[in-house]
Design an enzyme around this catalytic site. Structure first.
Site, PDB file in Angstrom:
ATOM      1  N   GLN A   1      -1.144  -5.244  -2.850  1.00  0.00           N
ATOM      2  CA  GLN A   1      -0.287  -5.206  -4.023  1.00  0.00           C
ATOM      3  C   GLN A   1      -0.764  -6.150  -5.130  1.00  0.00           C
ATOM      4  OE1 GLN A   1       3.824  -5.340  -1.746  1.00  0.00           O
ATOM      5  NE2 GLN A   1       4.097  -4.621  -3.843  1.00  0.00           N
ATOM      6  N   HIS A   2      -0.243  -5.936  -6.333  1.00  0.00           N
ATOM      7  CA  HIS A   2      -0.317  -6.862  -7.471  1.00  0.00           C
ATOM      8  C   HIS A   2      -1.680  -6.960  -8.143  1.00  0.00           C
ATOM      9  CE1 HIS A   2       3.550  -8.110  -5.945  1.00  0.00           C
ATOM     10  NE2 HIS A   2       3.042  -8.714  -4.907  1.00  0.00           N
TER      11      HIS A   2
ATOM     12  N   ASP B   1       0.528  -2.075   0.299  1.00  0.00           N
ATOM     13  CA  ASP B   1       0.351  -2.233   1.746  1.00  0.00           C
ATOM     14  C   ASP B   1       1.653  -2.567   2.459  1.00  0.00           C
ATOM     15  OD1 ASP B   1       0.437  -4.763   0.580  1.00  0.00           O
ATOM     16  OD2 ASP B   1      -1.447  -5.447   1.470  1.00  0.00           O
TER      17      ASP B   1
END
Length: 497
Positions: A79-80, A241
């Site tokens: 992520q991110h 994820d």
């Protein structure tokens, strides 16, 4: 017989699993390590081309006959991250990752522009924390102006792999909620936060459309040929994820609590309604299945145990022997394992701390135990916020690399005072992606089974790896956890600067 595939692009490796839903078993797996580029300013980066190369390598390792039977796939991604792309989809700079803390100042700048952290939570449900995608845009504008000037698409890691697979740009609600821009209550982009991130351009023009959780996209025939897949393969939307691990652990119904022990540590629970904390004690994310996924994230989990093992020249596979050789509480040794800064507790400038060293506990075994305990206590710190908010759970489902350790499974059971279950399929995120592909493909073929129905049918537990709390050890850990909190209170003011 038809298979579905799950691709998990993590921080340390990319994994592929092939799943036979009829036999209810994973028929093949492949994994390829990934390198991480680190800088003293807190930058943590990877080039997206490495993910693509690893994906090709993994599929090439799988039997050609098995690959040919794949009908649908989905991607799970860390992520991110921020992948800047131009109008043609060319990557303009390395991807800044979730564990990148070089943009901490930009987090504050964005929130200050809308009136502070409290107002940010009102606008989107979350503060913008270190590592979130939003903060990476002004950093790039300052430090990589040429790339920023050519920016046409803001893609997350899993979005980029979907683009490679389909030639189309799209995102989904779960991963999008980790950018810092998505109002998780309404599932719409916050115009105020986009404007605060860059008042000189409309960043909404760079964001891909948000696809429905069960959407399917045709694979690009050229990439299908390169991967040895059928040109009729369908690509499901996939997700972050943690969202995919939620599917892979069956955490798609209320009352379920899942914990992932990977490079980062996460604790998450499914909800049918938004679960926003006014103080931002947890991440109020969307799920990738149509609901919400309140989540606790720590940035230092297996990274701490792996660093200790590397320092003393042993493998984490041998780590359980060190736990068995030392008592709960590590004879007074406490580690605050904030090697990469920390998100829970919110200490983006945090550093690791060892406290309580004396001649009796100054040993590799004690340090390894202290690292494992410290990583677990950080998750307990976040779990306590869930409990204070009235959430209640009866069991924990454990996934991630740390779940392979019998000692860590028992440690979690003792620290949290809850029984621990482990899914039979160890690769929770990749397996979850394969199940999402199965669900989307089934719905496209007229099957109205819910994602919860899919999880109940296909997520099996391994009873041999379950753990139940031991009252004596639980009491010892309770005392050690209070000591961890005491040191945290003492150190936190020094690390918030």
């Amino acid at each position: 017989m038809a298979f579905t595939a799950g691709i998990d692009a993590g921080t340390q490796s990319l994994k592929v699993v092939l799943y036979d839903a009829t036999a209810r078993q994973v028929v093949a797996t492949a994994s390829e390590p990934l390198e991480l580029t680190s800088s003293e300013d807190g930058s943590r980066e990877q080039h997206p081309s490495a993910w693509v190369a690893a994906m090709h390598t993994c599929f090439a390792r799988l039997d050609a006959g098995l690959r040919a039977r794949v009908v649908a796939l989905a991607v799970s991604g860390q992520q991110h991250g921020f992948v800047p792309a131009d109008t043609e989809g060319n990557v303009l700079a390395p991807a800044k990752l979730w564990c990148d803390t070089s943009t901490t100042a930009e987090c504050a700048q964005i929130m200050d522009a809308v009136g502070g952290a409290q107002r940010t939570i009102e606008l989107a449900g979350n503060p913008i924390l270190a590592g979130y995608t939003a903060s990476k845009l002004p950093w790039t504008k300052t430090h990589r102006p040429e790339a920023y000037a050519r920016l046409a698409s803001i893609l997350l890691p899993h979005d980029y792999l979907n683009f490679v697979l389909t030639g189309q740009r799209f995102c989904e609600y779960g991963d999008a909620s980790g950018t810092g821009w998505l109002d998780v209550r309404t599932r719409t982009w916050s115009k105020d936060l986009l404007r605060a991130t860059d008042p000189d351009r409309d960043l909404a023009d760079c964001l891909p459309p948000i696809a429905a959780p069960d959407a399917l996209f045709p694979i690009d025939p050229a990439i299908a040929a390169q991967l040895g897949l059928s040109p009729t393969v369908q690509v499901a939307v996939g997700g972050g994820d943690n969202m995919m691990a939620a599917i892979g652990t069956g955490c798609v119904e209320e009352g379920r609590l899942a914990m992932s022990l990977g490079t980062s540590g996460t604790l998450f629970a499914y909800s049918d309604t938004p679960v926003v904390d006014p103080q931002g004690a947890w991440a109020a994310f969307c799920s990738s299945t149509g609901g919400w996924l309140p989540l606790i994230c720590t940035m230092n989990c297996t990274v701490a145990t792996e660093q200790v093992a590397k320092l003393f020249g042993f493998s984490t596979r041998d780590g359980d022997a060190h736990l068995d050789a030392t008592p709960p509480g590590a004879d007074g040794l406490t580690m605050l394992p904030f090697l990469n800064g920390e998100r829970t507790p919110d200490l983006p400038h945090g550093k690791g701390v060892l406290a309580g060293l004396d001649p009796t506990n100054f040993s590799p075994a004690h340090l390894y135990r202290a690292a494992m305990e410290g990583a677990t206590y950080s998750l307990k710190y976040g779990y306590d916020a869930f409990v204070r908010a009235g959430m209640r759970f009866e069991r924990i489902v454990l996934t991630g690399g740390g779940s392979h350790s019998a000692a860590w499974r028992q440690l979690v059971a003792d620290v949290f005072g809850l029984p621990v279950d482990v899914p039979a399929q160890a690769e929770g995120a990749a397996f979850g992606a394969a199940l999402q592909a199965l669900w989307a493909s089934a719905r496209a073929n007229g099957d109205d089974a819910s994602i919860a129905d899919i999880a109940r049918t296909h997520v099996a537990l391994d009873p041999a790896r379950s753990a139940t709390p031991d009252p004596a050890r639980a009491a010892a850990y309770a005392n050690a956890y209070q000591r961890f909190l005491h040191y945290l209170d003492a150190v936190a003011p020094l690390q918030r600067g």
